[in-house]
Design an enzyme around this catalytic site. Structure first.
Site, mmCIF file in Angstrom:
data_model
loop_
_atom_site.group_PDB
_atom_site.id
_atom_site.type_symbol
_atom_site.label_atom_id
_atom_site.label_comp_id
_atom_site.label_asym_id
_atom_site.label_seq_id
_atom_site.Cartn_x
_atom_site.Cartn_y
_atom_site.Cartn_z
ATOM 1 N NE ARG A 161 -1.968 1.882 3.444
ATOM 2 C CZ ARG A 161 -1.791 1.470 4.716
ATOM 3 N NH1 ARG A 161 -2.378 0.374 5.151
ATOM 4 N NH2 ARG A 161 -1.014 2.154 5.539
ATOM 5 C CD GLU A 207 4.482 4.539 5.953
ATOM 6 O OE1 GLU A 207 5.604 4.326 6.455
ATOM 7 O OE2 GLU A 207 3.413 4.377 6.577
ATOM 8 C CG ASN A 261 2.636 0.904 4.631
ATOM 9 O OD1 ASN A 261 3.151 1.095 5.719
ATOM 10 N ND2 ASN A 261 1.910 1.832 4.002
ATOM 11 C CB SER A 294 -3.708 -2.978 7.970
ATOM 12 O OG SER A 294 -3.338 -1.647 8.280
ATOM 13 C CE LYS A 314 8.700 4.875 7.124
ATOM 14 N NZ LYS A 314 8.431 3.471 7.486
ATOM 15 C CE LYS A 332 8.575 8.785 6.859
ATOM 16 N NZ LYS A 332 7.922 8.785 5.524
ATOM 17 C CD GLU A 373 7.209 0.326 7.563
ATOM 18 O OE1 GLU A 373 6.106 0.901 7.417
ATOM 19 O OE2 GLU A 373 8.230 0.659 6.948
ATOM 20 N N GLY A 374 4.202 0.650 11.402
ATOM 21 C CA GLY A 374 3.161 0.502 12.405
ATOM 22 C C GLY A 374 2.570 1.806 12.899
ATOM 23 N NE ARG A 380 -4.439 5.164 6.379
ATOM 24 C CZ ARG A 380 -3.141 4.927 6.538
ATOM 25 N NH1 ARG A 380 -2.720 4.326 7.644
ATOM 26 N NH2 ARG A 380 -2.276 5.264 5.608
#
Length: 455
Positions: A106, A125, A127, A132, A286, A345, A349-350, A431
């Site tokens: 994604r 970024e 992923n 998700s 990254k 950064k 992740e997360g 989002r």
């Protein structure tokens, strides 16, 4: 004693005494009351470039010299990335035995506000592991269509786009499973013990069951205890042959014990298709993102394809190295002089890991003369135009909020040997969060699910 069928911690049915049923709390996923406006041109730009990003990630994953060069400094100072890279080297030295590569990723963007009032699509970024909300995003369109109808906005309700990332992601999994060539072999979801986002998983899983593809859910600990490789390096867990390991866990340092690291190595060495395999996992770091922004690097991966290079490069924000030397020193000075214009950064992740404003100064002042700074990259802070909306989240008072949105685009690809047999844009995700928060996604309790209303 009477018995009742319930699901165990693996999400599979088992018999249990009626009085011992394990209850878990279920709540709705947070969402916006209304869809948020997104410029039509930039939305379609994000969708159009996704198949190029799929190819880019796949090309990076096959280029061992580039990964060695790009991550050489990072793996010296970031233990987590270093451990992942050790597995990568082990697999390379031993020799990859699985020619099927499955990527479900994604790419996330925000719209940077230009001085003339226009907006530019800028990548935050990409992923490449455990991307998700494809499941939940498949069902939010109907939520907003209904709300708009109730609000008397029938014409707007017709403008909500169809979106089904569940089917798109499952299509990639199904293709890789088919190529693996065993109807008895399972797709193994590698999951956490307590999975807050389980319904997002289930929507994709159900798409696989519709295709008669068997799915099991296991943790690292289960793989460590019951997993083994046979003489052909086929992976078996709980006595079942595994066609695909779908990592929905394993992207943060706290996911690993020494036993879990051993389990990850065993899975990477196996004949099972990994989603992602270790090289694709590293392609999403990254530091790799920052290295791709250097002049000439995209041309390395797309020789003779200037249009593809231009489309990808147009989505890059400014990205800067913090390696030791004059270039990194210049980055440090630039960030300390104007910290509100940048994001610091780490290789994580997360969500919830990035640093802003005064936090940048605090960290860089402490590491500016140390190699520890090489664990980070610096990126221009994207400045999106705020919108207003209501954020519906359990336990939070309803109020009109000033909000910022982030657009995600899902990609699915399957390569068999040198043949790309599937390369698709698999859907989108919007989002939205209050502008009070600099960082953090839905899982972190900051952002909520949304839908684009194209304008």
């Amino acid at each position: 004693m009477a018995t009742n069928w319930v699901t165990d911690c693996h999400g599979e049915f088992t018999k249990a005494p009626l009085l011992c049923v394990w209850f878990q709390v279920v709540t709705y996923a947070p969402f916006t009351l209304f869809p948020s406006p997104v410029p039509k041109d930039t939305f379609h730009q994000a969708l159009a470039v996704q198949t190029h990003y799929n190819r880019l990630v796949d090309k990076i994953s096959q280029d061992s010299s580039f990964l060695e060069e790009a991550l050489a400094t990072t793996i010296k100072v970031d233990d987590f990335t270093g451990r992942l890279f050790n597995i990568y080297r082990h697999v390379l030295q031993e020799g990859k035995i699985q020619s099927i590569v499955l990527g479900l990723n994604r790419s996330d963007y925000m719209l940077d506000q230009n001085g003339d009032g226009s907006a530019s699509l800028k990548q935050i970024e990409i992923n490449t592991i455990a991307a998700s909300f494809g499941g939940l995003a498949s069902h939010t369109p109907n939520v907003h269509r209904h709300i708009l109808k109730v609000a008397g906005r029938l014409e707007d309700s017709k403008r909500i786009l169809d979106n089904n990332p569940s089917a798109g992601l499952a299509k990639g999994l199904a293709k890789a499973w088919e190529l693996y060539g065993s109807e008895r072999a399972v797709v193994l979801y590698l999951v956490e013990e307590l999975q807050r986002n389980i319904f997002d998983h289930r929507y994709v899983e159900n798409e696989l069951w519709k295709r008669n593809i068997p799915v099991i859910r296991r943790q690292f600990e289960d793989v460590a205890k019951t997993g083994f490789l046979d003489q052909d390096k086929r992976l078996f867990v709980d006595g079942r042959e595994v066609a695909i390991v779908y990592f929905r866990n394993g992207y943060m340092p706290q996911n690993y014990t020494e036993q879990n690291w051993e389990a990850r190595l065993m899975m990477e060495r196996s004949m099972a298709v990994k989603c992602p395999d270790i090289s694709t996992h590293l392609a999403g770091t990254k530091k790799v993102q920052q290295e791709l922004a250097r002049p000439g690097v995209l041309e390395r991966f797309f020789p003779g394809e200037p249009d593809v290079v231009d489309q990808i490069r147009a989505t890059f924000a400014g990205l800067y190295t913090l390696d030791m030397g004059p270039e990194g020193d210049k980055t440090v000075a630039m960030a300390l002089a104007k910290p509100d214009q940048f994001v610091l950064k780490p290789q994580r992740e997360g969500g919830g890991n990035n640093l802003y404003g005064a936090e940048i100064c605090q960290v860089l002042e402490g590491v500016k003369q140390s190699t520890e700074r090489m664990a980070y990259i610096l990126m221009d802070k994207v400045q999106p135009r705020p919108v207003h909306n209501y954020l519906l989240r359990l336990g939070t008072p309803l109020k009109l909020s000033t909000c910022l949105s982030e657009l995600g685009v899902f990609g699915a690809y399957v390569r068999h040997g040198q043949d790309m047999v599937l390369n698709e844009c698999a859907g989108h995700l919007l989002r939205t969060k209050s502008d009070e928060h600099s960082d953090g996604g839905v899982a972190a309790g900051v952002a909520v699910l949304d839908n684009p209303l194209l304008v």
